[in-house]
Enzyme design. Structure first.
Site, PDB file in Angstrom:
ATOM      1  N   ARG A   1       0.857  -1.178   0.000  1.00 22.04           N
ATOM      2  CA  ARG A   1       0.000   0.000   0.000  1.00 22.04           C
ATOM      3  C   ARG A   1       0.896   1.232   0.000  1.00 22.04           C
ATOM      4  O   ARG A   1       2.041   1.189   0.452  1.00 22.04           O
ATOM      5  CB  ARG A   1      -0.903   0.020   1.233  1.00 22.04           C
TER       6      ARG A   1
ATOM      7  N   HIS B   1      -3.930  -9.467   3.259  1.00 20.89           N
ATOM      8  CA  HIS B   1      -5.387  -9.556   3.344  1.00 20.89           C
ATOM      9  C   HIS B   1      -5.801 -10.745   4.196  1.00 20.89           C
ATOM     10  O   HIS B   1      -6.403 -11.697   3.722  1.00 20.89           O
ATOM     11  CB  HIS B   1      -5.988  -9.708   1.942  1.00 20.89           C
TER      12      HIS B   1
ATOM     13  N   HIS C   1      -3.028   2.167  -5.885  1.00 18.87           N
ATOM     14  CA  HIS C   1      -3.776   0.913  -5.755  1.00 18.87           C
ATOM     15  C   HIS C   1      -3.837   0.178  -7.087  1.00 18.87           C
ATOM     16  O   HIS C   1      -3.993  -1.044  -7.117  1.00 18.87           O
ATOM     17  CB  HIS C   1      -5.181   1.170  -5.230  1.00 18.87           C
TER      18      HIS C   1
ATOM     19  N   LYS D   1      -2.332  -2.382   7.898  1.00 19.42           N
ATOM     20  CA  LYS D   1      -3.412  -1.867   8.729  1.00 19.42           C
ATOM     21  C   LYS D   1      -3.388  -2.534  10.093  1.00 19.42           C
ATOM     22  O   LYS D   1      -3.135  -3.729  10.212  1.00 19.42           O
ATOM     23  CB  LYS D   1      -4.755  -2.111   8.030  1.00 19.42           C
TER      24      LYS D   1
ATOM     25  N   TYR E   1      -3.163 -19.065   6.334  1.00 20.71           N
ATOM     26  CA  TYR E   1      -2.018 -18.178   6.178  1.00 20.71           C
ATOM     27  C   TYR E   1      -0.852 -18.571   7.080  1.00 20.71           C
ATOM     28  O   TYR E   1       0.302 -18.351   6.731  1.00 20.71           O
ATOM     29  CB  TYR E   1      -2.424 -16.727   6.472  1.00 20.71           C
TER      30      TYR E   1
ATOM     31  N   ARG F   1      -0.905  -1.952  -7.037  1.00 22.70           N
ATOM     32  CA  ARG F   1      -1.134  -3.054  -6.083  1.00 22.70           C
ATOM     33  C   ARG F   1      -2.027  -4.113  -6.718  1.00 22.70           C
ATOM     34  O   ARG F   1      -1.769  -5.316  -6.583  1.00 22.70           O
ATOM     35  CB  ARG F   1      -1.766  -2.483  -4.816  1.00 22.70           C
TER      36      ARG F   1
END
Length: 312
Positions: A157, A282, A256, A181, A291, A259
C-alpha cells in the site's frame, strides 16, 4: 391524520425538504422524481393511503427499480439505493408528522453498490511507467524509480511504502518488512528489479536528498522528499501520476492500481490465491489458519516463479 393520502403526503414531504430543510434545487428535483415514481408504483398496486403500504410493497418497488419496466430502464445498485433512501426518508417523515401510524420502509435496505476494483495494467504499461519514472537520472528520479519498483514489486500500500525505513529492507535476503493496517507486519520478497533500483537510489540518490533541511527529522526513512524529510503519501501519489503521463499511459493510474496489477500478474503467472492474499496482507477470520502455513520461503519461491519482475 393517520393513513393520509399518499400523493398529498408526498407533496407535504417535498415542501418540508424545500422550505424547512432548504435542500438545493438539484437535490430537491431528484427527491421529487424518485417519490413521484414511488407514488405511481403505489397507485399501480392499488395503494392510496400510507397505512396500506406494507414492507413487502416497498421491497417490490425496489425489485421494480432494479428490473425496470416499459417506461424506465433498470437502475444500477447506486441509483436504486438513492431512490430507496428517498422513500425511507419519506416514510420516516410521515410517521413523525402524524401522517402514518407505521413505517413500512424501515427494514428495507438499499442495495449495496458493487465494489469495483481498478483494472490491472498490462505489464507493458507498468514497465513503461517504471522506465519513465527514472529516466532523468537525478536523485529524485532515482527515488521515484525505486519507489514505484517497490510498490509494484511487493504489492505494498502507498502508506506502507512511504512508511518504510532503510532498515526494513534486507538487501541480502531480498525481503522487506511492511507494516499494514492495524500495525500488522508481514515479510514480503522483493524482486531483483526493485532491489537494483533501491540499491541505485541508496548509493547515489538518497545521500544527496539526506542533506536537506528536514533530514534530521527523518534520518531512518527510506524514501525522502527534496528537503530530506520523509516522502508523504500525496507526493508519492504524484510521482506515479507524473510517471504515467510521461509514459503515455492514458488510463487513470493510482498506487492501488499498481497493487492490483501486482496481484493480477501473480495470479496470471500461476500463483496460489492464498499466497497472493498473504503477500497483500489480506488476512481474514476464515483464512488466518491457512495463512499461518505459508512460510517466507514458500512466499519467496512462488514470487520468484510467478512475478514478472522477480528476476532479471
Amino acid at each position: 391524520m393517520p393513513g393520509a393520502d399518499v400523493g398529498r403526503a408526498v407533496r407535504t414531504y417535498l415542501d418540508h425538504l424545500g422550505v424547512e430543510r432548504g435542500l438545493a434545487a438539484n437535490t430537491l428535483s431528484s427527491y421529487r422524481r424518485d417519490l413521484r415514481r414511488y407514488d405511481a408504483f403505489l397507485a399501480e398496486q392499488g395503494v392510496e393511503r400510507l397505512d396500506d403500504v406494507q414492507e413487502a410493497t416497498v421491497s417490490a418497488f425496489l425489485v421494480r427499480l432494479r428490473e425496470g419496466d416499459e417506461e424506465h430502464p433498470p437502475l444500477s445498485a447506486t441509483s436504486a439505493a438513492r431512490t430507496v433512501v428517498a422513500v425511507r426518508g419519506f416514510h420516516r417523515f410521515a410517521v413523525s408528522d402524524g401522517l402514518a401510524t407505521h413505517d413500512p420502509a424501515a427494514a428495507v435496505r438499499p442495495p449495496t453498490p458493487t465494489k469495483r476494483l481498478p483494472k490491472a495494467l498490462p505489464l507493458s504499461d507498468v514497465e513503461a511507467i517504471l522506465e519513465a519514472a527514472g529516466s532523468a537520472g537525478t536523485p529524485l528520479a532515482l527515488r521515484d524509480r525505486a519507489l514505484l519498483e517497490v510498490l509494484y514489486g511487493t504489492g505494498a500500500r502507498i502508506s506502507e511504502a512511504v512508511g518504510l525505513d532503510v532498515d526494513d529492507l534486507d538487501r541480502v535476503d531480498g525481503t522487506v518488512l511492511l507494516r499494514g493496517k492495524g500495525s500488522k507486519e508481514r515479510l514480503v520478497p522483493v524482486g531483483s528489479y526493485a532491489l537494483a533500483a533501491v540499491e541505485s537510489y541508496l548509493t547515489t540518490g538518497r545521500p544527496v536528498l539526506a542533506t536537506g533541511s528536514a533530514a534530521a527529522r527523518s534520518a531512518g526513512a527510506l524514501f525522502l522528499n527534496s528537503r530530506g524529510g520523509r516522502l508523504s503519501r500525496q507526493s508519492a501519489w504524484a510521482v506515479l501520476v507524473k510517471a504515467a503521463e510521461r509514459a503515455g499511459v492514458t488510463r487513470d493510474v493510482s498506487p492501488h492500481t499498481l497493487r492490483h496489477s501486482f496481484a493480477t500478474h501473480l495470479l496470471d503467472g500461476g500463483a496460489d490465491i492464498r499466497v497472493v492474499q498473504e503477500l497483500l496482507g489480506h488476512a481474514s477470520v476464515t483464512t488466518t489458519q491457512v495463512y499461518t502455513l505459508v512460510t517466507v520461503e514458500s512466499l519467496r519461491e512462488v514470487f520468484a516463479t510467478a512475478h514478472p519482475r522477480a528476476r532479471a
